[in-house]
Scaffold this motif. Sequence first.
Motif, PDB file in Angstrom:
ATOM      1  N   LEU A   9     -21.075 -14.005 -17.080  1.00  0.00           N
ATOM      2  CA  LEU A   9     -20.040 -14.478 -17.989  1.00  0.00           C
ATOM      3  C   LEU A   9     -19.262 -13.324 -18.609  1.00  0.00           C
ATOM      4  N   LYS A  10     -19.948 -12.230 -18.917  1.00  0.00           N
ATOM      5  CA  LYS A  10     -19.275 -11.062 -19.475  1.00  0.00           C
ATOM      6  C   LYS A  10     -18.285 -10.478 -18.452  1.00  0.00           C
ATOM      7  N   ARG A  11     -18.713 -10.387 -17.204  1.00  0.00           N
ATOM      8  CA  ARG A  11     -17.830  -9.870 -16.153  1.00  0.00           C
ATOM      9  C   ARG A  11     -16.648 -10.803 -15.913  1.00  0.00           C
ATOM     10  N   LEU A  12     -16.908 -12.105 -15.937  1.00  0.00           N
ATOM     11  CA  LEU A  12     -15.833 -13.076 -15.753  1.00  0.00           C
ATOM     12  C   LEU A  12     -14.830 -12.997 -16.893  1.00  0.00           C
ATOM     13  N   ASP A  13     -15.310 -12.863 -18.112  1.00  0.00           N
ATOM     14  CA  ASP A  13     -14.425 -12.731 -19.265  1.00  0.00           C
ATOM     15  C   ASP A  13     -13.569 -11.473 -19.155  1.00  0.00           C
ATOM     16  N   ARG A  14     -14.170 -10.376 -18.707  1.00  0.00           N
ATOM     17  CA  ARG A  14     -13.427  -9.124 -18.531  1.00  0.00           C
ATOM     18  C   ARG A  14     -12.347  -9.277 -17.456  1.00  0.00           C
ATOM     19  N   LEU A  15     -12.679  -9.970 -16.384  1.00  0.00           N
ATOM     20  CA  LEU A  15     -11.715 -10.181 -15.310  1.00  0.00           C
ATOM     21  C   LEU A  15     -10.553 -11.061 -15.769  1.00  0.00           C
ATOM     22  N   LEU A  16     -10.853 -12.138 -16.477  1.00  0.00           N
ATOM     23  CA  LEU A  16      -9.815 -13.057 -16.918  1.00  0.00           C
ATOM     24  C   LEU A  16      -8.982 -12.504 -18.071  1.00  0.00           C
ATOM     25  N   ALA A  17      -9.506 -11.518 -18.798  1.00  0.00           N
ATOM     26  CA  ALA A  17      -8.768 -10.921 -19.904  1.00  0.00           C
ATOM     27  C   ALA A  17      -7.793  -9.845 -19.444  1.00  0.00           C
ATOM     28  N   TYR A  18      -7.851  -9.475 -18.170  1.00  0.00           N
ATOM     29  CA  TYR A  18      -6.979  -8.427 -17.650  1.00  0.00           C
ATOM     30  C   TYR A  18      -5.532  -8.908 -17.663  1.00  0.00           C
ATOM     31  N   GLU A  19      -4.653  -8.107 -18.236  1.00  0.00           N
ATOM     32  CA  GLU A  19      -3.237  -8.458 -18.310  1.00  0.00           C
ATOM     33  C   GLU A  19      -2.463  -7.694 -17.252  1.00  0.00           C
ATOM     34  N   MET A  20      -1.555  -8.404 -16.591  1.00  0.00           N
ATOM     35  CA  MET A  20      -0.723  -7.796 -15.554  1.00  0.00           C
ATOM     36  C   MET A  20       0.741  -7.954 -15.928  1.00  0.00           C
ATOM     37  N   LYS A  21       1.519  -6.964 -15.560  1.00  0.00           N
ATOM     38  CA  LYS A  21       2.967  -7.088 -15.700  1.00  0.00           C
ATOM     39  C   LYS A  21       3.473  -7.981 -14.579  1.00  0.00           C
ATOM     40  N   VAL A  22       4.672  -8.499 -14.746  1.00  0.00           N
ATOM     41  CA  VAL A  22       5.262  -9.368 -13.728  1.00  0.00           C
ATOM     42  C   VAL A  22       5.420  -8.596 -12.415  1.00  0.00           C
ATOM     43  N   SER A  23       5.818  -7.338 -12.499  1.00  0.00           N
ATOM     44  CA  SER A  23       5.996  -6.543 -11.282  1.00  0.00           C
ATOM     45  C   SER A  23       4.662  -6.324 -10.567  1.00  0.00           C
ATOM     46  N   GLU A  24       3.585  -6.140 -11.320  1.00  0.00           N
ATOM     47  CA  GLU A  24       2.267  -5.990 -10.704  1.00  0.00           C
ATOM     48  C   GLU A  24       1.831  -7.290 -10.037  1.00  0.00           C
ATOM     49  N   PHE A  25       2.118  -8.400 -10.691  1.00  0.00           N
ATOM     50  CA  PHE A  25       1.782  -9.706 -10.129  1.00  0.00           C
ATOM     51  C   PHE A  25       2.546  -9.950  -8.834  1.00  0.00           C
ATOM     52  N   LEU A  26       3.851  -9.652  -8.835  1.00  0.00           N
ATOM     53  CA  LEU A  26       4.655  -9.831  -7.624  1.00  0.00           C
ATOM     54  C   LEU A  26       4.205  -8.888  -6.511  1.00  0.00           C
ATOM     55  N   GLY A  27       3.842  -7.665  -6.860  1.00  0.00           N
ATOM     56  CA  GLY A  27       3.327  -6.725  -5.864  1.00  0.00           C
ATOM     57  C   GLY A  27       2.036  -7.213  -5.234  1.00  0.00           C
ATOM     58  N   THR A  28       1.159  -7.767  -6.057  1.00  0.00           N
ATOM     59  CA  THR A  28      -0.095  -8.316  -5.538  1.00  0.00           C
ATOM     60  C   THR A  28       0.174  -9.492  -4.603  1.00  0.00           C
ATOM     61  N   LEU A  29       1.117 -10.337  -4.988  1.00  0.00           N
ATOM     62  CA  LEU A  29       1.468 -11.466  -4.123  1.00  0.00           C
ATOM     63  C   LEU A  29       2.025 -10.990  -2.784  1.00  0.00           C
ATOM     64  N   LEU A  30       2.839  -9.949  -2.808  1.00  0.00           N
ATOM     65  CA  LEU A  30       3.377  -9.405  -1.556  1.00  0.00           C
ATOM     66  C   LEU A  30       2.281  -8.797  -0.692  1.00  0.00           C
ATOM     67  N   ILE A  31       1.394  -8.049  -1.314  1.00  0.00           N
ATOM     68  CA  ILE A  31       0.309  -7.408  -0.567  1.00  0.00           C
ATOM     69  C   ILE A  31      -0.576  -8.460   0.105  1.00  0.00           C
ATOM     70  N   PRO A  35       0.319 -10.165   5.052  1.00  0.00           N
ATOM     71  CA  PRO A  35      -0.638 -10.373   6.150  1.00  0.00           C
ATOM     72  C   PRO A  35      -0.900 -11.850   6.437  1.00  0.00           C
ATOM     73  N   TYR A  36      -0.970 -12.674   5.384  1.00  0.00           N
ATOM     74  CA  TYR A  36      -1.173 -14.106   5.556  1.00  0.00           C
ATOM     75  C   TYR A  36      -0.033 -14.706   6.381  1.00  0.00           C
ATOM     76  N   GLY A  37       1.192 -14.325   6.049  1.00  0.00           N
ATOM     77  CA  GLY A  37       2.351 -14.837   6.782  1.00  0.00           C
ATOM     78  C   GLY A  37       2.394 -14.341   8.214  1.00  0.00           C
ATOM     79  N   LEU A  38       2.051 -13.078   8.434  1.00  0.00           N
ATOM     80  CA  LEU A  38       2.056 -12.542   9.794  1.00  0.00           C
ATOM     81  C   LEU A  38       1.012 -13.222  10.670  1.00  0.00           C
ATOM     82  N   VAL A  39      -0.165 -13.427  10.135  1.00  0.00           N
ATOM     83  CA  VAL A  39      -1.191 -14.144  10.902  1.00  0.00           C
ATOM     84  C   VAL A  39      -0.740 -15.569  11.169  1.00  0.00           C
ATOM     85  N   GLY A  40      -0.100 -16.202  10.187  1.00  0.00           N
ATOM     86  CA  GLY A  40       0.407 -17.559  10.380  1.00  0.00           C
ATOM     87  C   GLY A  40       1.466 -17.637  11.458  1.00  0.00           C
TER      88      GLY A  40
END
Length: 81
Positions: A9-31, A35-40
């Motif tokens: 639970l402590k690890r889960l709380d730490r993971l869910l408390a992590y804040e991302m910028k919009v650019s980091e979120f979009l970069g993660t989605l692209l990363i 590959p998901y799209g290419l395999v598809g």
Amino acid sequence: MRKDVRDVLKRLDRLLAYEMKVSEFLGTLLILGIPYGLVGVVWSLTHTAHLKQLHGIDVVVSFLGSIVCWPVLTFANVCMT
């Protein structure tokens, strides 16, 4: 046993408390999305038997749907044979 649950639970709380910028979120989605799209696309190009009986916009929608849903279709293809 109780300590393990608290540890998880402590690890889960730490993971869910992590804040991302919009650019980091979009970069993660692209990363993850590229590959998901290419395999598809590769999977859809090698499994086109069902497209022969379709016409017009149905071909495009079915092809795009198979790109998006390739993991499910792969599992269904294995179970059907």
